[in-house]
Each structure stands twice: as structure tokens, then as C-alpha cells.
Design a protein around this motif. Structure first.
Motif, PDB file in Angstrom:
ATOM      1  N   PHE A   1      41.867  40.331  29.106  1.00 31.65           N
ATOM      2  CA  PHE A   1      43.262  40.749  29.171  1.00 31.65           C
ATOM      3  C   PHE A   1      43.481  41.804  30.238  1.00 31.65           C
ATOM      4  O   PHE A   1      44.594  42.296  30.377  1.00 31.65           O
ATOM      5  CB  PHE A   1      43.717  41.293  27.816  1.00 31.65           C
ATOM      6  CG  PHE A   1      43.892  40.196  26.811  1.00 31.65           C
ATOM      7  CD1 PHE A   1      45.029  39.414  26.808  1.00 31.65           C
ATOM      8  CD2 PHE A   1      42.896  39.932  25.873  1.00 31.65           C
ATOM      9  CE1 PHE A   1      45.193  38.406  25.886  1.00 31.65           C
ATOM     10  CE2 PHE A   1      43.073  38.926  24.943  1.00 31.65           C
ATOM     11  CZ  PHE A   1      44.216  38.149  24.962  1.00 31.65           C
ATOM     12  N   ARG A   2      42.434  42.214  30.954  1.00 32.09           N
ATOM     13  CA  ARG A   2      42.609  43.223  31.965  1.00 32.09           C
ATOM     14  C   ARG A   2      41.619  43.020  33.106  1.00 32.09           C
ATOM     15  O   ARG A   2      40.637  42.312  32.951  1.00 32.09           O
ATOM     16  CB  ARG A   2      42.472  44.621  31.367  1.00 32.09           C
ATOM     17  CG  ARG A   2      41.210  44.860  30.613  1.00 32.09           C
ATOM     18  CD  ARG A   2      41.189  46.213  29.976  1.00 32.09           C
ATOM     19  NE  ARG A   2      41.540  47.234  30.930  1.00 32.09           N
ATOM     20  CZ  ARG A   2      40.746  48.184  31.360  1.00 32.09           C
ATOM     21  NH1 ARG A   2      39.564  48.292  30.873  1.00 32.09           N
ATOM     22  NH2 ARG A   2      41.125  49.053  32.257  1.00 32.09           N
ATOM     23  N   GLY A   3      41.875  43.653  34.222  1.00 32.58           N
ATOM     24  CA  GLY A   3      40.977  43.602  35.363  1.00 32.58           C
ATOM     25  C   GLY A   3      41.031  42.271  36.093  1.00 32.58           C
ATOM     26  O   GLY A   3      42.019  41.525  36.025  1.00 32.58           O
TER      27      GLY A   3
ATOM     28  N   ALA B   1      41.786  38.914  34.065  1.00 29.19           N
ATOM     29  CA  ALA B   1      43.010  38.811  33.268  1.00 29.19           C
ATOM     30  C   ALA B   1      43.559  37.394  33.311  1.00 29.19           C
ATOM     31  O   ALA B   1      43.576  36.743  34.361  1.00 29.19           O
ATOM     32  CB  ALA B   1      44.051  39.789  33.768  1.00 29.19           C
TER      33      ALA B   1
END
Length: 133
Positions: free
Chosen positions: A127-129, A132
Motif C-alpha cells: 500500500f506504500r512505496g 503501491a
């Protein structure tokens, strides 16, 4: 799912039978073994009941067909992260927490934040980086 819940039903009956036999063999003077077997039977009943309930909701799967072929269930079973380091950290922090149960509560208290961070990191990895979704 039918094979699975039948397996746990057989395990339930086996554990109840062995628990009764163990109790009679020890003349009910050593309760720990019988209680452990009855608790194991209860867990088998809960898992078997859940699998039976799920099988009724899902309907028959290709595995439940006795004349089915292996090619009937081919395909993807899900997505498994190929380059994730989070399972390693989760396993190590879980080992610290369980070691703390044997060594001392101070190690459990030290390991719980590491365990929480590892679990959150693994769950929210995509969900990040750069990964994602």
C-alpha cells in the motif's frame, strides 16, 4: 471442503474415544491427559463444524468430485510476495515473544512492539512505496 470436515469429524471421534479410554485406564486419577484429549476433541469439532458450514455456503469444489481430474483445479491460488522480508521479521519477533513466555515477561514486553510493527508492515507492504497498488 467435504474431505476436510470429514477428517476433523474422524479426529473428533478418535480423541473422544481415546480420552475415555485414557480416563478408564488411569482410573480418572490423572486428569490432565483426559482433559487434554477432550479439549483436542473440542477443537476438532469446532474446526470441522466451521468447515462443514463453509462447505454448505460454497457448494461443491472440483476436489470433492471423486472422478475429477487434477486439471480441474489448476490455476492461480493467490498472490505470494516474492521479495518480502516481512515474514522473516515477523517470525523472529514472534520467536522473541514466545521465548519470553519461557524466560521472563520482560522479553514479551520487549517483543510485542516488534511483533506489531512486523505484522503491520507485512499487511500494508503493497500500500506504500514503489510497490503501491
Amino acid at each position: 471442503m467435504k474431505v476436510e470436515y470429514k477428517l476433523f469429524t474422524i479426529l473428533f471421534v478418535f480423541c473422544v474415544g481415546v480420552g475415555i479410554w485414557y480416563g478408564i485406564w488411569t482410573e480418572w486419577k490423572e486428569p490432565v491427559g483426559a482433559v487434554g484429549l477432550f479439549l483436542t476433541a473440542g477443537l476438532c469439532a469446532m474446526i470441522g463444524g466451521f468447515l462443514a458450514w463453509t462447505a454448505r455456503k460454497l457448494g461443491p469444489r472440483p476436489d470433492d468430485d471423486p472422478n475429477g481430474l487434477i486439471s480441474d483445479i489448476e490455476g492461480d491460488y493467490g498472490f505470494f510476495s516474492p521479495y518480502s522480508w516481512w515474514p522473516l521479521f515477523l517470525g523472529l519477533s514472534g520467536a522473541i515473544v514466545f521465548l519470553g513466555l519461557a524466560v521472563g515477561w520482560w522479553l514479551v514486553i520487549l517483543g510485542m512492539p516488534l511483533l506489531a510493527i512486523s505484522a503491520v508492515g507485512w499487511v500494508f507492504e503493497y500500500f506504500r512505496g514503489e510497490n503501491a497498488i
